[in-house]
Design a protein around this motif. Structure first.
Motif, PDB file in Angstrom:
ATOM      1  N   ARG A 114      27.531 -24.680 -24.194  1.00  0.00           N
ATOM      2  CA  ARG A 114      28.180 -24.458 -22.887  1.00  0.00           C
ATOM      3  C   ARG A 114      29.105 -23.242 -22.955  1.00  0.00           C
ATOM      4  NH1 ARG A 114      30.255 -30.510 -21.896  1.00  0.00           N
ATOM      5  NH2 ARG A 114      31.290 -29.557 -20.104  1.00  0.00           N
ATOM      6  N   TRP A 115      28.531 -22.092 -23.276  1.00  0.00           N
ATOM      7  CA  TRP A 115      29.347 -20.910 -23.530  1.00  0.00           C
ATOM      8  C   TRP A 115      30.064 -20.400 -22.272  1.00  0.00           C
ATOM      9  CZ3 TRP A 115      31.287 -19.590 -27.907  1.00  0.00           C
ATOM     10  CH2 TRP A 115      32.027 -18.393 -27.966  1.00  0.00           C
ATOM     11  N   ARG A 116      29.408 -20.494 -21.127  1.00  0.00           N
ATOM     12  CA  ARG A 116      30.047 -20.048 -19.868  1.00  0.00           C
ATOM     13  C   ARG A 116      31.339 -20.831 -19.643  1.00  0.00           C
ATOM     14  NH1 ARG A 116      29.800 -21.953 -14.625  1.00  0.00           N
ATOM     15  NH2 ARG A 116      28.366 -23.562 -15.334  1.00  0.00           N
ATOM     16  N   GLU A 117      31.298 -22.126 -19.909  1.00  0.00           N
ATOM     17  CA  GLU A 117      32.498 -22.960 -19.727  1.00  0.00           C
ATOM     18  C   GLU A 117      33.564 -22.656 -20.783  1.00  0.00           C
ATOM     19  OE1 GLU A 117      31.499 -27.249 -18.647  1.00  0.00           O
ATOM     20  OE2 GLU A 117      29.532 -26.409 -19.118  1.00  0.00           O
ATOM     21  N   ILE A 118      33.110 -22.346 -22.005  1.00  0.00           N
ATOM     22  CA  ILE A 118      34.062 -21.938 -23.052  1.00  0.00           C
ATOM     23  C   ILE A 118      34.787 -20.675 -22.597  1.00  0.00           C
ATOM     24  CG2 ILE A 118      34.219 -20.921 -25.384  1.00  0.00           C
ATOM     25  CD1 ILE A 118      32.167 -22.992 -26.323  1.00  0.00           C
ATOM     26  N   SER A 119      34.022 -19.704 -22.087  1.00  0.00           N
ATOM     27  CA  SER A 119      34.623 -18.442 -21.610  1.00  0.00           C
ATOM     28  C   SER A 119      35.668 -18.713 -20.529  1.00  0.00           C
ATOM     29  CB  SER A 119      33.542 -17.509 -21.045  1.00  0.00           C
ATOM     30  OG  SER A 119      32.558 -17.236 -22.008  1.00  0.00           O
ATOM     31  N   LEU A 120      35.324 -19.579 -19.570  1.00  0.00           N
ATOM     32  CA  LEU A 120      36.240 -19.901 -18.466  1.00  0.00           C
ATOM     33  C   LEU A 120      37.492 -20.622 -18.968  1.00  0.00           C
ATOM     34  CD1 LEU A 120      33.606 -21.095 -15.829  1.00  0.00           C
ATOM     35  CD2 LEU A 120      34.983 -19.002 -15.697  1.00  0.00           C
ATOM     36  N   ARG A 121      37.331 -21.363 -20.036  1.00  0.00           N
ATOM     37  CA  ARG A 121      38.447 -22.148 -20.576  1.00  0.00           C
ATOM     38  C   ARG A 121      39.505 -21.264 -21.239  1.00  0.00           C
ATOM     39  NH1 ARG A 121      39.092 -27.966 -20.959  1.00  0.00           N
ATOM     40  NH2 ARG A 121      41.255 -28.143 -21.630  1.00  0.00           N
ATOM     41  N   LEU A 122      39.071 -20.112 -21.787  1.00  0.00           N
ATOM     42  CA  LEU A 122      39.987 -19.249 -22.543  1.00  0.00           C
ATOM     43  C   LEU A 122      41.229 -18.858 -21.729  1.00  0.00           C
ATOM     44  CD1 LEU A 122      37.291 -17.064 -24.343  1.00  0.00           C
ATOM     45  CD2 LEU A 122      38.705 -18.828 -25.405  1.00  0.00           C
ATOM     46  N   PRO A 123      41.074 -18.273 -20.518  1.00  0.00           N
ATOM     47  CA  PRO A 123      42.269 -17.940 -19.748  1.00  0.00           C
ATOM     48  C   PRO A 123      43.074 -19.180 -19.340  1.00  0.00           C
ATOM     49  CG  PRO A 123      40.272 -17.353 -18.513  1.00  0.00           C
ATOM     50  CD  PRO A 123      39.841 -17.773 -19.874  1.00  0.00           C
ATOM     51  N   GLU A 124      42.389 -20.281 -19.109  1.00  0.00           N
ATOM     52  CA  GLU A 124      43.104 -21.530 -18.760  1.00  0.00           C
ATOM     53  C   GLU A 124      44.041 -21.959 -19.880  1.00  0.00           C
ATOM     54  OE1 GLU A 124      40.580 -24.842 -17.675  1.00  0.00           O
ATOM     55  OE2 GLU A 124      39.448 -23.597 -16.268  1.00  0.00           O
ATOM     56  N   GLU A 125      43.647 -21.643 -21.122  1.00  0.00           N
ATOM     57  CA  GLU A 125      44.476 -22.001 -22.285  1.00  0.00           C
ATOM     58  C   GLU A 125      45.514 -20.920 -22.581  1.00  0.00           C
ATOM     59  OE1 GLU A 125      44.410 -24.913 -23.917  1.00  0.00           O
ATOM     60  OE2 GLU A 125      42.852 -25.601 -22.541  1.00  0.00           O
ATOM     61  N   GLY A 126      45.621 -19.937 -21.690  1.00  0.00           N
ATOM     62  CA  GLY A 126      46.629 -18.895 -21.876  1.00  0.00           C
ATOM     63  C   GLY A 126      46.181 -17.741 -22.763  1.00  0.00           C
ATOM     64  N   ILE A 127      44.899 -17.723 -23.125  1.00  0.00           N
ATOM     65  CA  ILE A 127      44.380 -16.635 -23.976  1.00  0.00           C
ATOM     66  C   ILE A 127      44.318 -15.333 -23.169  1.00  0.00           C
ATOM     67  CG2 ILE A 127      42.322 -15.800 -25.216  1.00  0.00           C
ATOM     68  CD1 ILE A 127      43.843 -18.048 -26.703  1.00  0.00           C
ATOM     69  N   GLU A 128      44.798 -14.257 -23.788  1.00  0.00           N
ATOM     70  CA  GLU A 128      44.758 -12.941 -23.126  1.00  0.00           C
ATOM     71  C   GLU A 128      43.788 -11.995 -23.807  1.00  0.00           C
ATOM     72  OE1 GLU A 128      48.961 -11.673 -22.836  1.00  0.00           O
ATOM     73  OE2 GLU A 128      49.313 -13.830 -23.022  1.00  0.00           O
ATOM     74  N   LYS A 129      43.581 -12.205 -25.100  1.00  0.00           N
ATOM     75  CA  LYS A 129      42.721 -11.296 -25.855  1.00  0.00           C
ATOM     76  C   LYS A 129      41.718 -12.095 -26.671  1.00  0.00           C
ATOM     77  CE  LYS A 129      43.052  -7.522 -29.198  1.00  0.00           C
ATOM     78  NZ  LYS A 129      43.988  -6.705 -29.980  1.00  0.00           N
ATOM     79  N   VAL A 130      40.474 -11.633 -26.673  1.00  0.00           N
ATOM     80  CA  VAL A 130      39.423 -12.312 -27.438  1.00  0.00           C
ATOM     81  C   VAL A 130      38.841 -11.320 -28.443  1.00  0.00           C
ATOM     82  CG1 VAL A 130      37.215 -13.516 -27.333  1.00  0.00           C
ATOM     83  CG2 VAL A 130      38.854 -13.778 -25.469  1.00  0.00           C
ATOM     84  N   ILE A 131      38.803 -11.738 -29.695  1.00  0.00           N
ATOM     85  CA  ILE A 131      38.209 -10.901 -30.739  1.00  0.00           C
ATOM     86  C   ILE A 131      36.918 -11.566 -31.213  1.00  0.00           C
ATOM     87  CG2 ILE A 131      38.533  -9.850 -33.018  1.00  0.00           C
ATOM     88  CD1 ILE A 131      41.563  -9.969 -32.514  1.00  0.00           C
ATOM     89  N   GLU A 132      35.816 -10.842 -31.078  1.00  0.00           N
ATOM     90  CA  GLU A 132      34.529 -11.339 -31.594  1.00  0.00           C
ATOM     91  C   GLU A 132      34.423 -10.910 -33.049  1.00  0.00           C
ATOM     92  OE1 GLU A 132      29.693 -11.268 -30.682  1.00  0.00           O
ATOM     93  OE2 GLU A 132      31.060 -10.170 -29.370  1.00  0.00           O
ATOM     94  N   VAL A 133      34.383 -11.891 -33.944  1.00  0.00           N
ATOM     95  CA  VAL A 133      34.363 -11.623 -35.377  1.00  0.00           C
ATOM     96  C   VAL A 133      32.949 -11.868 -35.895  1.00  0.00           C
ATOM     97  CG1 VAL A 133      35.375 -12.236 -37.612  1.00  0.00           C
ATOM     98  CG2 VAL A 133      36.771 -12.402 -35.527  1.00  0.00           C
ATOM     99  N   GLY A 134      32.239 -10.759 -36.187  1.00  0.00           N
ATOM    100  CA  GLY A 134      30.864 -10.882 -36.650  1.00  0.00           C
ATOM    101  C   GLY A 134      30.034  -9.728 -36.126  1.00  0.00           C
TER     102      GLY A 134
END
Length: 295
Positions: free
Chosen positions: A247-267
Motif C-alpha cells: 500500500r505504497w500510495r497510503e504510506i506516501s500520504l501518511r508521511l506528511p500526516e506524521e509530520g515528515i518534511e523530508k524523505v530520503i530514498e536509501v538504495g
C-alpha cells in the motif's frame, strides 16, 4: 545534520537493482566486511552477481538479497555519520531494510529471512504481474472486483499500480482498463497475491524462528501503513506481506500526516522518490544510492 525537520528513510525493492550498484561500497572497510559476511550466509557473492553483465542481478533469487545487503551497508554508513530518521518504510523487499534500520533485527537475521523469501518467491511459477501507468482507477477497481484470480498487488501512486494473478486473469483486466501504458513485469510468480499462499506458509517457519526486537523508530508497513514499533506486530505484518498488497500510495500520504518534511530514498535508483513526488508534492526528496551521494 539538521535535526529541526523530520526525516523519513525509505528503501526500494525489486526493480531498483542495476549492474554495478555495489561499486563504490567495495572500497570501504565496512562494505568489504558486510559483503564477506553476506557471502558466508548466502553461499554466493553479491559482488560477483552485481558485476555479472548477464543481468544475473535481476533474477529474484539474487535481486532480493543483493538489494538488502547494499541498502543495509548504506544504512550503516548513515548511522556512522550520526544520521537517524524519525520514521522508516520500505517497498516490498525494502521493508526488511527498514526493519534493519529501525533495530528490529541484526544484519545476519534480516539476510537469512530475505534469502529464504527470495528462494520461495523465485520458485513460484504460473503467475503474472503487470504495471499500469496513468490508468482509470474506478475502472480498474470494478474490473478487479469482477475478475477472479487477480488482485491489486501494489498500489504505488495515484498514477501507477501493479496487478498480480494468473496470466489469463491479468490479461483480461489489462484489456478492459484504460491506461496510458501497461508493462508486464519480469517475474515468475504472482507476488503479493493469494497465489503466494504456499510460499507464505513455508516462510512462516523461518519467521517464527527469527528473533525480532521492538523497533527504535516507528515503521510504516506495506500491509498496514500505520506506524508501529512492537516486534510482534511488525512480525505479523511481514508474514502477511508475501500475499498482501503493497500500500505504497497510503504510506506516501501518511508521511506528511506524521509530520515528515523530508524523505530520503536509501538504495539504488529513484523509484520511490518518483512515486512519493506524484502523491505528496510538498515533501523534500533526496536520494542516497551509493557512498558518493552522502554528504
Amino acid at each position: 545534520m539538521e535535526q529541526n525537520n523530520k526525516i523519513a528513510w525509505v528503501f526500494p525493492g525489486q526493480g531498483s537493482q542495476s549492474v554495478g550498484m555495489e561499486a563504490d561500497l567495495l572500497d570501504l572497510p565496512l562494505g568489504k566486511m558486510k559483503f564477506q559476511q553476506a557471502e558466508e550466509i548466502l553461499g554466493w557473492s553479491v559482488v560477483d552477481v552485481c558485476q555479472n553483465p548477464d543481468e544475473q542481478v535481476s533474477r529474484t533469487l539474487y535481486t532480493q538479497p543483493s538489494l538488502y545487503v547494499i541498502e543495509s551497508i548504506l544504512v550503516d554508513l548513515l548511522h556512522h555519520r550520526g544520521n537517524q530518521p524519525q520514521l522508516v518504510a520500505g517497498h516490498s523487499l525494502g521493508e526488511y531494510v527498514a526493519l534493519y534500520a529501525a533495530g528490529v533485527f541484526d544484519f545476519a537475521t534480516g539476510l537469512q529471512l530475505v534469502k529464504r523469501r527470495a528462494e520461495l518467491m523465485d520458485s513460484a511459477s504460473g503467475g503474472q504481474m503487470a504495471a499500469l501507468m496513468k490508468f482509470d482507477r474506478n475502472q480498474l477497481e470494478e474490473q478487479l472486483a469482477q475478475t477472479p484470480n487477480v488482485v491489486l498487488a501494489n498500489d504505488n501512486s495515484p498514477l501507477q499500480a501493479v496487478i498480480s494473478g494468473t496470466p489469463e486473469a491479468v490479461d483480461e483486466v489489462v484489456n478492459n482498463v484504460k491506461a496510458r501504458r501497461v508493462a508486464k513485469l519480469n517475474v515468475s510468480g504472482a507476488f503479493h497475491s493469494p497465489m503466494m499462499k504456499e510460499a507464505a506458509a513455508e516462510f512462516q517457519k523461518v519467521l517464527d524462528a527469527a528473533q525480532l526486537q521492538d523497533a527504535q523508530i516507528p515503521v510504516l508497513s506495506n500491509v498496514d501503513p500505520s506506524p508501529a514499533t512492537d516486534a510482534t506486530t511488525l512480525k505479523n505484518r511481514l508474514q502477511q506481506q508475501i500475499t498482501g498488497q503493497v500500500r505504497w500510495r497510503e504510506i506516501s500520504l501518511r508521511l506528511p500526516e506524521e509530520g515528515i518534511e523530508k524523505v530520503i530514498e536509501v538504495g539504488p535508483g529513484n523509484v520511490l522518490t518518483g512515486l512519493i513526488k506524484r502523491t505528496c508534492s510538498e515533501l523534500t526528496l533526496e536520494n542516497i544510492s551509493n557512498a558518493a551521494s552522502m554528504h
